[in-house]
Design an enzyme around this catalytic site. Structure first.
Site, PDB file in Angstrom:
ATOM      1  N   CYS A  46       0.803  -1.224   0.000  1.00 56.67           N
ATOM      2  CA  CYS A  46       0.000   0.000   0.000  1.00 56.67           C
ATOM      3  C   CYS A  46       0.834   1.272   0.000  1.00 56.67           C
ATOM      4  O   CYS A  46       0.295   2.374  -0.125  1.00 56.67           O
ATOM      5  CB  CYS A  46      -0.917   0.007   1.221  1.00 56.67           C
TER       6      CYS A  46
ATOM      7  N   HIS B 290      -2.995   7.564   6.377  1.00 60.25           N
ATOM      8  CA  HIS B 290      -3.175   6.253   5.744  1.00 60.25           C
ATOM      9  C   HIS B 290      -4.511   5.655   6.202  1.00 60.25           C
ATOM     10  O   HIS B 290      -5.309   5.208   5.379  1.00 60.25           O
ATOM     11  CB  HIS B 290      -2.024   5.331   6.122  1.00 60.25           C
TER      12      HIS B 290
ATOM     13  N   GLU C   5      -1.457   4.579  13.855  1.00 62.89           N
ATOM     14  CA  GLU C   5      -1.072   5.793  13.130  1.00 62.89           C
ATOM     15  C   GLU C   5      -1.441   7.031  13.929  1.00 62.89           C
ATOM     16  O   GLU C   5      -0.654   7.981  14.018  1.00 62.89           O
ATOM     17  CB  GLU C   5      -1.733   5.839  11.752  1.00 62.89           C
TER      18      GLU C   5
ATOM     19  N   LYS D 280      -9.673   7.326   2.386  1.00 63.68           N
ATOM     20  CA  LYS D 280     -10.221   5.975   2.285  1.00 63.68           C
ATOM     21  C   LYS D 280     -11.654   5.892   2.810  1.00 63.68           C
ATOM     22  O   LYS D 280     -12.378   4.951   2.480  1.00 63.68           O
ATOM     23  CB  LYS D 280      -9.332   4.992   3.038  1.00 63.68           C
TER      24      LYS D 280
ATOM     25  N   HIS E 224      -9.861   1.457   0.038  1.00 65.50           N
ATOM     26  CA  HIS E 224      -8.413   1.276   0.014  1.00 65.50           C
ATOM     27  C   HIS E 224      -7.978   0.829  -1.373  1.00 65.50           C
ATOM     28  O   HIS E 224      -8.274  -0.285  -1.797  1.00 65.50           O
ATOM     29  CB  HIS E 224      -8.027   0.227   1.055  1.00 65.50           C
TER      30      HIS E 224
ATOM     31  N   PHE F  62       1.827  -3.414   3.990  1.00 65.74           N
ATOM     32  CA  PHE F  62       2.190  -4.728   4.497  1.00 65.74           C
ATOM     33  C   PHE F  62       3.687  -4.955   4.244  1.00 65.74           C
ATOM     34  O   PHE F  62       4.212  -4.587   3.197  1.00 65.74           O
ATOM     35  CB  PHE F  62       1.400  -5.825   3.777  1.00 65.74           C
TER      36      PHE F  62
END
Length: 485
Positions: A243, A374, A385, A405, A410, A470
């Site tokens: 991502c 994010h 975050e 998002k 996403h 990831f």
């Protein structure tokens, strides 16, 4: 997606090794000396050198060390080439025009609905942010449009629209030194549809396999085909860091320009719709499914699309007399080296990434008053975050934060680029979009720092756009209004 934070020494980004350069130079750490195998997740330190301009400083970092102890000396090279954004291209669940995309965000329109592209009636998740219609007329040749995977089509359309937005007409294109023009388009996975079609075809006979099976499934092909179409012979490659792919691509493109390799580059990311775990199963109410920082969130919502920025070296842009949307002040890439999906409970990797971005750009934390987070709408990802932002910036009452998002889901490898477009448009227009579905804020989050259900007027001094992937790939980019001095 969620990332793991730092539990062991920071590592060099895999993308930073292309051509032996560092994204935005001083933001990256040199590769550490070979160290002992990790015997635990904590209390292991290591020593690194930070290249800051032409000097080197040694810093010891331990996973158990508090983020507040992480001190990085600010230094900005004099005479460094400045990088500006002159074109925006987007293919999103809210439309295939970057400016209309931002308008829809401000209006709180959601791109999330029931999946129409395939039969998912037997799946636990039946909602996503799909691109339901996209015209390729005038953008892609019928031959490519017929055979190419969706991820490649999205990249070509978004890339060419960024060029048009920047005033790169056919005549202007002919005047460019194409050896100094490059393309870096990131993708988390490449062409999965054409890959699947190949698997199914070979079950029948190898003769049924398409000759495009391998080329159109490769992650790099979007950059390659776009470069071929334009005749650009500068750097052209793809980065796949889950991502964070878009942010890695943008920072690597900027690095090429700072080094003097190129004057102009198309960069961003793409994503086609795929299946994934950790998804929201709010099938009965798709528009309410993506809800970052909300206590009732149950996972993220998949989306598809592309975002592409046209970056130019400042003097090159001035010579063309083109419109400048914003300037890239700097950024940082770090590696968690902790877990393939789970974030570290202390969020050290995220904190160090944001702090390094500030240090590399020479920006005081008080000057950042907007963060496009994010925030994937997962319990661990959102919270880590948020906590990392507080550790980095403190409780700044002027700092506003939202998550794109919440409106478009996403977009995997495209998420950072789409969010960069939203961030740059916010700088240009002075409006930041709402956080959709933030109805019952998580008890660990102070909602006063988050944008509410309506758009907000904000004079942005410096904006940060975060993407975490990831594998522990962290990335932060700093954008600011262009000042003509």
């Amino acid at each position: 997606m969620e990332t793991a934070s730092l539990a062991s020494p920071l590592c060099t980004s895999p993308a930073a090794n292309y051509g032996n350069y560092h994204p935005l130079k001083s933001s990256m750490l040199k590769s550490p000396k070979r160290h002992k195998k990790l015997t635990s997740r904590c209390n292991i330190g290591s020593t690194f050198c930070i290249r800051n301009g032409f000097s080197r400083k040694t810093m010891a970092v331990s996973a158990a060390q508090s983020e507040k102890e992480l001190v990085i000396t600010k230094k900005k090279e004099t005479g460094e080439r400045r990088i500006v954004v002159t074109g925006l291209g987007a293919v999103t669940p809210l439309g295939d025009d970057a400016h209309l995309f931002h308008t829809s965000l401000l209006e709180g329109v959601t791109g999330i609905s029931d999946i129409q592209g395939f039969d998912c009636s037997e799946f636990p998740t039946r909602i996503a942010a799909e691109i339901k219609s996209l015209s390729t007329d005038g953008w892609i040749s019928p031959k490519i449009a017929k055979k190419a995977d969706k991820y490649l089509i999205y990249a070509l359309v978004a890339g060419k629209k960024a060029l048009v937005d920047a005033g790169i007409t056919e005549q202007v294109s002919g005047e460019l030194d194409k050896s100094r023009c490059g393309v870096i388009i990131g993708s988390a996975m490449g062409g999965l549809r054409v890959l699947n079609d190949g698997f199914e075809a070979i079950k029948v006979s190898y003769k049924k396999m398409s000759p495009f099976y391998i080329p159109y499934s490769l992650t790099n092909m979007a950059s390659a085909v776009l470069a071929m179409d334009l005749g650009w012979t500068g750097p052209s490659y793809s980065i796949s860091t889950a991502c964070a792919s878009s942010n890695y691509s943008i920072l690597n493109a900027a690095s090429h320009m700072i080094k003097g390799d190129t004057d102009i580059m198309l960069c961003g990311g793409i994503a086609g719709l795929i299946a994934c775990n950790a998804l929201s199963q709010r099938n009965s109410d798709p528009t309410k499914a993506a809800r970052p920082w909300d206590a009732d969130r149950d996972g993220f919502v998949m989306g598809e699309g592309a975002g592409v920025l046209l970056l130019e070296e400042l003097e090159h842009a001035k010579k063309r007399g083109t419109n400048i949307y914003a300037e890239i002040l700097g950024g940082s890439l770090t590696c968690d080296a902790y877990h393939i999906t789970a974030p570290h409970p202390e969020g050290v990797g995220m904190v160090s990434c944001m702090k390094k971005a500030l240090a590399q750009a020479g920006v005081a934390r008080e000057d950042v008053n907007y963060i496009n987070a994010h925030a994937p709408s997962t319990r661990l990802g959102d919270l880590r975050e948020y906590q990392s932002v507080i550790r980095c910036f403190g409780k700044n009452p002027e700092l506003r934060m939202n998550s794109t998002k919440s409106l478009i889901g996403h977009l995997l490898g495209a998420s950072g680029a789409a969010e960069a477009v939203a961030t740059i448009k916010a700088i240009q227009t002075g409006w930041i979009h709402p956080n959709l579905n933030l109805e019952n804020p998580d008890k660990h989050v102070d909602a006063k720092g988050l944008v509410g259900p309506m758009k907000e007027r904000l004079h942005i001094k410096v904006a940060m756009s975060n993407s975490f992937g990831f594998g522990g790939h962290n990335s932060s980019i700093l954008f600011a209004p262009f000042k003509g001095n």
